[in-house]
Design an enzyme around this catalytic site. Structure first.
Site, PDB file in Angstrom:
ATOM      1  N   ASP A 184      -6.846   2.406  -2.530  1.00 16.74           N
ATOM      2  CA  ASP A 184      -5.505   2.898  -2.173  1.00 16.74           C
ATOM      3  C   ASP A 184      -5.303   4.412  -2.314  1.00 16.74           C
ATOM      4  O   ASP A 184      -4.234   4.862  -2.751  1.00 16.74           O
ATOM      5  CB  ASP A 184      -4.441   2.155  -2.997  1.00 16.74           C
ATOM      6  CG  ASP A 184      -4.441   0.654  -2.751  1.00 16.74           C
ATOM      7  OD1 ASP A 184      -5.206   0.190  -1.885  1.00 16.74           O
ATOM      8  OD2 ASP A 184      -3.675  -0.050  -3.433  1.00 16.74           O
ATOM      9  N   LYS A 211      -4.496  -4.410   2.399  1.00 16.65           N
ATOM     10  CA  LYS A 211      -4.178  -5.467   1.428  1.00 16.65           C
ATOM     11  C   LYS A 211      -2.676  -5.491   1.153  1.00 16.65           C
ATOM     12  O   LYS A 211      -2.074  -4.464   0.840  1.00 16.65           O
ATOM     13  CB  LYS A 211      -4.981  -5.258   0.142  1.00 16.65           C
ATOM     14  CG  LYS A 211      -4.716  -3.954  -0.593  1.00 16.65           C
ATOM     15  CD  LYS A 211      -5.668  -3.864  -1.763  1.00 16.65           C
ATOM     16  CE  LYS A 211      -5.296  -2.964  -2.893  1.00 16.65           C
ATOM     17  NZ  LYS A 211      -3.916  -2.696  -3.199  1.00 16.65           N
ATOM     18  N   CYS A 234      -3.264  -1.384  -9.107  1.00 14.93           N
ATOM     19  CA  CYS A 234      -4.156  -1.953  -8.091  1.00 14.93           C
ATOM     20  C   CYS A 234      -5.632  -1.908  -8.474  1.00 14.93           C
ATOM     21  O   CYS A 234      -6.405  -2.790  -8.084  1.00 14.93           O
ATOM     22  CB  CYS A 234      -3.915  -1.268  -6.754  1.00 14.93           C
ATOM     23  SG  CYS A 234      -2.294  -1.718  -6.069  1.00 14.93           S
TER      24      CYS A 234
HETATM   25  N1  TIU Z   1      -2.074   0.990  -5.379  1.00 11.18           N
HETATM   26  C1  TIU Z   1      -1.242   0.755  -6.405  1.00 11.18           C
HETATM   27  O1  TIU Z   1      -1.603   0.900  -7.546  1.00 11.18           O
HETATM   28  N2  TIU Z   1       0.067   0.404  -6.080  1.00 11.18           N
HETATM   29  C2  TIU Z   1       1.162   0.688  -6.866  1.00 11.18           C
HETATM   30  O2  TIU Z   1       2.301   0.357  -6.534  1.00 11.18           O
HETATM   31  N3  TIU Z   1       0.915   1.384  -8.018  1.00 11.18           N
HETATM   32  C3  TIU Z   1       1.833   1.852  -8.914  1.00 11.18           C
HETATM   33  O3  TIU Z   1       1.423   2.360  -9.955  1.00 11.18           O
HETATM   34  N4  TIU Z   1       3.125   1.788  -8.622  1.00 11.18           N
END
Ligand code: TIU
Length: 220
Positions: free
Chosen positions: A25, A130, A163
């Site tokens: 991500d 995802k 994530c």
């Molecule tokens: N990719 C991921 O970690 N999504 C989140 O929403 N992370 C947060 O720390 N908010």
């Protein structure tokens, strides 16, 4: 075989032909102002700092011939894969699907959903969209890795305790031997990053191994 001697809690040994780098991500939604991360009330500058380290890790993985996988947290434009329990959570300044300065927040194909330029996928690399926090939930990742005989996964990306941790735990339960690169992952809450790293390698590596990028580079 390659061994990372200074991994925690013990040396980490892998076969490059059966290893994939999974970059979680590293998309504008989380790293640049105006995206989902900032809408949740976070200081997004805390994540941008790892981009050069992740770039070095990507260059190493490509040079060593590992499979490279990039994920993006994203939803379909009609939000059919976004449960109301996720969209309506909390009191963000903008919700998933709302229009922000980088387009609709966390929606596939919008400018904000792109991986940052410095870490852009190369041709032939896997890009996995995802809808959840974990990279295996409601994606084709498991099938793609199985088709290539992958047994070892090296993780990087954001955020460590959300994530990245969810994906590494999913991978651990599926039988992959996992290594998290400590300085190639970041959180909006640095103490949570440190705690998540400690959780991974505690109890004899209950979730997996962790190591710095320099330790990985020394191993080859
Ligand atoms: N990719 C991921 O970690 N999504 C989140 O929403 N992370 C947060 O720390 N908010």
């Amino acid at each position: 075989m390659t061994t990372v001697a200074h991994a925690k809690p013990a040396p980490y040994t892998f076969d490059a032909r059966r290893t994939a780098l999974v970059v979680i991500d590293m998309q504008r939604d989380f790293i640049e102002p105006g995206g989902f991360g900032e809408a949740l009330g976070n200081d997004v500058s805390l994540l941008a700092g790892i981009v050069p380290t992740v770039a070095r890790l990507l260059a190493h993985a490509r040079a060593q011939g590992w499979l490279v996988v990039h994920t993006r947290e994203s939803h379909a434009p009609d939000l059919s894969d976004c449960p109301p329990a996720k969209r309506l959570r909390g009191a963000p300044s903008a919700r998933i699907g709302d229009v922000g300065p980088m387009g609709r927040i966390l929606i596939r194909g919008e400018p904000g959903n792109a991986i940052v330029d410095a870490l852009a996928p190369h041709a032939g690399e896997l890009v996995i969209d995802k809808p959840g926090k974990g990279a295996f939930y409601a994606t084709r990742l498991g099938e793609e890795l199985a088709a290539r005989g992958i047994t070892h996964l090296v993780f990087a990306g954001v955020t460590t305790e959300v994530c990245v941790q969810t994906s590494m735990r999913e991978a651990n339960d599926r039988g992959y031997t996992c290594l998290l690169i400590e300085d190639a992952t970041a959180s909006y809450i640095p103490a949570f990053r440190d705690a998540a790293i400690a959780m991974m390698h505690s109890q004899g590596g209950i979730v997996g191994w962790t190591a710095t990028l320099d330790s990985l580079l020394e191993a080859v």
